[in-house]
Scaffold this motif. Structure first.
Motif, PDB file in Angstrom:
ATOM      1  N   VAL A  50       0.866  -1.177   0.000  1.00 19.24           N
ATOM      2  CA  VAL A  50       0.000   0.000   0.000  1.00 19.24           C
ATOM      3  C   VAL A  50       0.904   1.229   0.000  1.00 19.24           C
ATOM      4  O   VAL A  50       1.829   1.317   0.820  1.00 19.24           O
ATOM      5  CB  VAL A  50      -0.936   0.032   1.226  1.00 19.24           C
ATOM      6  N   VAL A  51       0.653   2.134  -0.939  1.00 22.35           N
ATOM      7  CA  VAL A  51       1.456   3.357  -1.025  1.00 22.35           C
ATOM      8  C   VAL A  51       0.548   4.541  -0.713  1.00 22.35           C
ATOM      9  O   VAL A  51      -0.484   4.739  -1.365  1.00 22.35           O
ATOM     10  CB  VAL A  51       2.082   3.528  -2.423  1.00 22.35           C
ATOM     11  N   LYS A  52       0.944   5.300   0.291  1.00 22.44           N
ATOM     12  CA  LYS A  52       0.165   6.488   0.669  1.00 22.44           C
ATOM     13  C   LYS A  52       1.011   7.729   0.480  1.00 22.44           C
ATOM     14  O   LYS A  52       2.199   7.739   0.806  1.00 22.44           O
ATOM     15  CB  LYS A  52      -0.281   6.384   2.131  1.00 22.44           C
ATOM     16  N   TYR A  53       0.355   8.744  -0.061  1.00 22.22           N
ATOM     17  CA  TYR A  53       1.010  10.039  -0.209  1.00 22.22           C
ATOM     18  C   TYR A  53       0.365  10.989   0.785  1.00 22.22           C
ATOM     19  O   TYR A  53      -0.854  11.239   0.725  1.00 22.22           O
ATOM     20  CB  TYR A  53       0.855  10.555  -1.646  1.00 22.22           C
ATOM     21  N   LEU A  54       1.163  11.496   1.723  1.00 21.18           N
ATOM     22  CA  LEU A  54       0.604  12.274   2.823  1.00 21.18           C
ATOM     23  C   LEU A  54       0.505  13.765   2.520  1.00 21.18           C
ATOM     24  O   LEU A  54      -0.025  14.533   3.314  1.00 21.18           O
ATOM     25  CB  LEU A  54       1.438  12.051   4.091  1.00 21.18           C
ATOM     26  N   GLY A  55       1.019  14.166   1.351  1.00 25.02           N
ATOM     27  CA  GLY A  55       0.884  15.577   0.969  1.00 25.02           C
ATOM     28  C   GLY A  55      -0.468  15.835   0.332  1.00 25.02           C
ATOM     29  O   GLY A  55      -1.324  14.952   0.247  1.00 25.02           O
ATOM     30  N   GLU A  56      -0.658  17.044  -0.119  1.00 30.89           N
ATOM     31  CA  GLU A  56      -1.924  17.417  -0.758  1.00 30.89           C
ATOM     32  C   GLU A  56      -1.929  16.934  -2.210  1.00 30.89           C
ATOM     33  O   GLU A  56      -0.890  16.984  -2.883  1.00 30.89           O
ATOM     34  CB  GLU A  56      -2.090  18.943  -0.754  1.00 30.89           C
ATOM     35  N   PRO A  57      -3.096  16.487  -2.700  1.00 27.04           N
ATOM     36  CA  PRO A  57      -3.179  16.180  -4.138  1.00 27.04           C
ATOM     37  C   PRO A  57      -2.887  17.447  -4.939  1.00 27.04           C
ATOM     38  O   PRO A  57      -3.266  18.542  -4.530  1.00 27.04           O
ATOM     39  CB  PRO A  57      -4.639  15.755  -4.324  1.00 27.04           C
ATOM     40  N   VAL A  58      -2.184  17.301  -6.038  1.00 27.33           N
ATOM     41  CA  VAL A  58      -1.895  18.444  -6.901  1.00 27.33           C
ATOM     42  C   VAL A  58      -2.531  18.174  -8.257  1.00 27.33           C
ATOM     43  O   VAL A  58      -2.151  17.239  -8.955  1.00 27.33           O
ATOM     44  CB  VAL A  58      -0.376  18.674  -7.066  1.00 27.33           C
ATOM     45  N   VAL A  59      -3.540  18.958  -8.572  1.00 27.60           N
ATOM     46  CA  VAL A  59      -4.238  18.795  -9.845  1.00 27.60           C
ATOM     47  C   VAL A  59      -4.276  20.149 -10.538  1.00 27.60           C
ATOM     48  O   VAL A  59      -4.717  21.140  -9.954  1.00 27.60           O
ATOM     49  CB  VAL A  59      -5.680  18.276  -9.638  1.00 27.60           C
ATOM     50  N   GLU A  60      -3.763  20.186 -11.751  1.00 28.19           N
ATOM     51  CA  GLU A  60      -3.801  21.425 -12.516  1.00 28.19           C
ATOM     52  C   GLU A  60      -4.818  21.273 -13.637  1.00 28.19           C
ATOM     53  O   GLU A  60      -4.881  20.240 -14.287  1.00 28.19           O
ATOM     54  CB  GLU A  60      -2.427  21.718 -13.121  1.00 28.19           C
ATOM     55  N   THR A  61      -5.601  22.322 -13.844  1.00 30.31           N
ATOM     56  CA  THR A  61      -6.565  22.296 -14.943  1.00 30.31           C
ATOM     57  C   THR A  61      -5.999  23.088 -16.115  1.00 30.31           C
ATOM     58  O   THR A  61      -5.555  24.224 -15.949  1.00 30.31           O
ATOM     59  CB  THR A  61      -7.908  22.917 -14.494  1.00 30.31           C
ATOM     60  N   LEU A  62      -5.986  22.430 -17.268  1.00 30.54           N
ATOM     61  CA  LEU A  62      -5.432  23.058 -18.465  1.00 30.54           C
ATOM     62  C   LEU A  62      -6.537  23.224 -19.494  1.00 30.54           C
ATOM     63  O   LEU A  62      -7.223  22.254 -19.836  1.00 30.54           O
ATOM     64  CB  LEU A  62      -4.322  22.158 -19.033  1.00 30.54           C
ATOM     65  N   GLU A  63      -6.719  24.445 -19.973  1.00 29.76           N
ATOM     66  CA  GLU A  63      -7.710  24.664 -21.034  1.00 29.76           C
ATOM     67  C   GLU A  63      -7.124  24.251 -22.367  1.00 29.76           C
ATOM     68  O   GLU A  63      -5.960  24.502 -22.646  1.00 29.76           O
ATOM     69  CB  GLU A  63      -8.129  26.134 -21.071  1.00 29.76           C
ATOM     70  N   ILE A  64      -7.971  23.659 -23.180  1.00 26.42           N
ATOM     71  CA  ILE A  64      -7.500  23.129 -24.463  1.00 26.42           C
ATOM     72  C   ILE A  64      -8.274  23.770 -25.602  1.00 26.42           C
ATOM     73  O   ILE A  64      -9.491  23.957 -25.506  1.00 26.42           O
ATOM     74  CB  ILE A  64      -7.712  21.599 -24.496  1.00 26.42           C
ATOM     75  N   ASN A  65      -7.559  24.107 -26.664  1.00 27.08           N
ATOM     76  CA  ASN A  65      -8.256  24.653 -27.831  1.00 27.08           C
ATOM     77  C   ASN A  65      -7.850  23.926 -29.108  1.00 27.08           C
ATOM     78  O   ASN A  65      -7.923  24.470 -30.192  1.00 27.08           O
ATOM     79  CB  ASN A  65      -8.005  26.163 -27.961  1.00 27.08           C
ATOM     80  N   LYS A  66      -7.438  22.689 -28.939  1.00 25.36           N
ATOM     81  CA  LYS A  66      -6.967  21.897 -30.090  1.00 25.36           C
ATOM     82  C   LYS A  66      -7.612  20.513 -30.035  1.00 25.36           C
ATOM     83  O   LYS A  66      -7.663  19.900 -28.963  1.00 25.36           O
ATOM     84  CB  LYS A  66      -5.451  21.758 -29.953  1.00 25.36           C
ATOM     85  N   ASP A  67      -8.129  20.040 -31.171  1.00 26.04           N
ATOM     86  CA  ASP A  67      -8.756  18.716 -31.220  1.00 26.04           C
ATOM     87  C   ASP A  67      -9.777  18.529 -30.095  1.00 26.04           C
ATOM     88  O   ASP A  67      -9.851  17.466 -29.472  1.00 26.04           O
ATOM     89  CB  ASP A  67      -7.696  17.601 -31.124  1.00 26.04           C
ATOM     90  N   VAL A  68     -10.574  19.560 -29.842  1.00 31.25           N
ATOM     91  CA  VAL A  68     -11.453  19.512 -28.665  1.00 31.25           C
ATOM     92  C   VAL A  68     -12.517  18.411 -28.773  1.00 31.25           C
ATOM     93  O   VAL A  68     -12.974  17.893 -27.756  1.00 31.25           O
ATOM     94  CB  VAL A  68     -12.142  20.875 -28.403  1.00 31.25           C
ATOM     95  N   GLU A  69     -12.898  18.041 -30.003  1.00 28.00           N
ATOM     96  CA  GLU A  69     -13.902  16.980 -30.120  1.00 28.00           C
ATOM     97  C   GLU A  69     -13.378  15.659 -29.572  1.00 28.00           C
ATOM     98  O   GLU A  69     -14.123  14.879 -28.976  1.00 28.00           O
ATOM     99  CB  GLU A  69     -14.331  16.819 -31.579  1.00 28.00           C
TER     100      GLU A  69
END
Ligand SMILES: [Cu+2]
Length: 247
Positions: A50-69
């Motif tokens: 079992v692997v636990k990460y005790l720090g905060e989750p890091v999620v970045e949101t990236l806007e995309i304007n290419k091949d959006v379909e």
């Protein structure tokens, strides 16, 4: 340098043959019994990791304007993919410093898919051999690997090319990117033995049929590097190892 088991056994055989015969030439060492055959019935034990990460989750949101379909209009880039109770997904867990002769895995040929302009799985572990790289998106992707031990790959995969099969023969951690979609990143981890697993969202994975004895378990995650622990394995038993990695 430690001598491989097979080589030591073969050398012993050759020595015995030479000392027990008069004029006859020594029998070829390769004609001896296979040392791995004597060990084959050993089913070994299981390691639950079992692997636990005790720090905060890091999620970045990236806007995309290419091949959006095909890709969507934004991407959630998970630097640390953390599930409930701190479970870290996509960590590769494997025996480190394995010197024995492994039994082969019987897994089907692994696949790396490009779907919604992401690599699935994001981290793939496999033994040396062939990998099918799929293009489920029906758009142009480009497989671009950064590798040292294996030949680098930089190959377009047009929308009509559903599968590209590549060989990876040397143990290595290989970063994979797509030049068409800059956010696409994955990892192919080639291991020299079958004793490995990749964690799911609970942070857990299992390594089966591990030969009994003391082993070193190594966990590796792209943004965290490697961490090691010792573990003892007994035939027919399950050993549990928990990694708690601080952020
Ligand atoms: Cu792409």
């Amino acid at each position: 340098m430690r001598m491989p088991i097979r080589a030591i056994f073969a050398a012993t055989l050759a020595l015995t043959a030479a000392s027990c015969t008069d004029d006859a030439p020594p029998k070829p060492a390769s004609g001896g019994a296979d040392p791995s055959a004597a060990r084959a019935p050993q089913a070994g034990g299981m390691i639950e990791v079992v692997v636990k990460y005790l720090g905060e989750p890091v999620v970045e949101t990236l806007e995309i304007n290419k091949d959006v379909e095909a890709c969507g209009t934004d991407k959630q880039l998970q630097k640390f993919a953390v599930g409930p109770d701190h479970g870290l997904r996509d960590a590769v867990v494997a025996l480190a410093g394995w010197k024995g002769e492994p039994t082969a895995r019987t897994d089907p040929r692994p696949t790396l898919d490009q779907k919604r302009c992401e690599f699935h799985p994001r981290v793939l572990a496999m033994m040396p051999g062939e990998l099918d790289i799929l293009n489920s998106d029906g758009i142009l992707h480009n497989i671009h690997t950064s590798s040292q031990a294996n030949a680098p790959i930089n190959k377009a995969q047009p929308r009509f090319r559903k599968v590209i099969t590549e060989s990876f023969d040397e143990p290595e951690r290989i970063r994979v990117r797509c030049d068409v979609h800059s956010w696409m990143e994955g990892w192919i981890v080639i291991l020299p033995h079958p004793y490995f697993g990749v964690t799911d969202y609970s942070g857990g994975t299992k390594i089966q049929n591990v030969p009994p004895g003391k082993h070193t378990i190594e966990v590796w995650y792209p943004a965290l590097g490697s961490h090691r622990r010792e573990v003892a394995v007994k035939d027919g038993q399950t050993s549990t190892v928990t990694f708690e990695i601080k952020g």
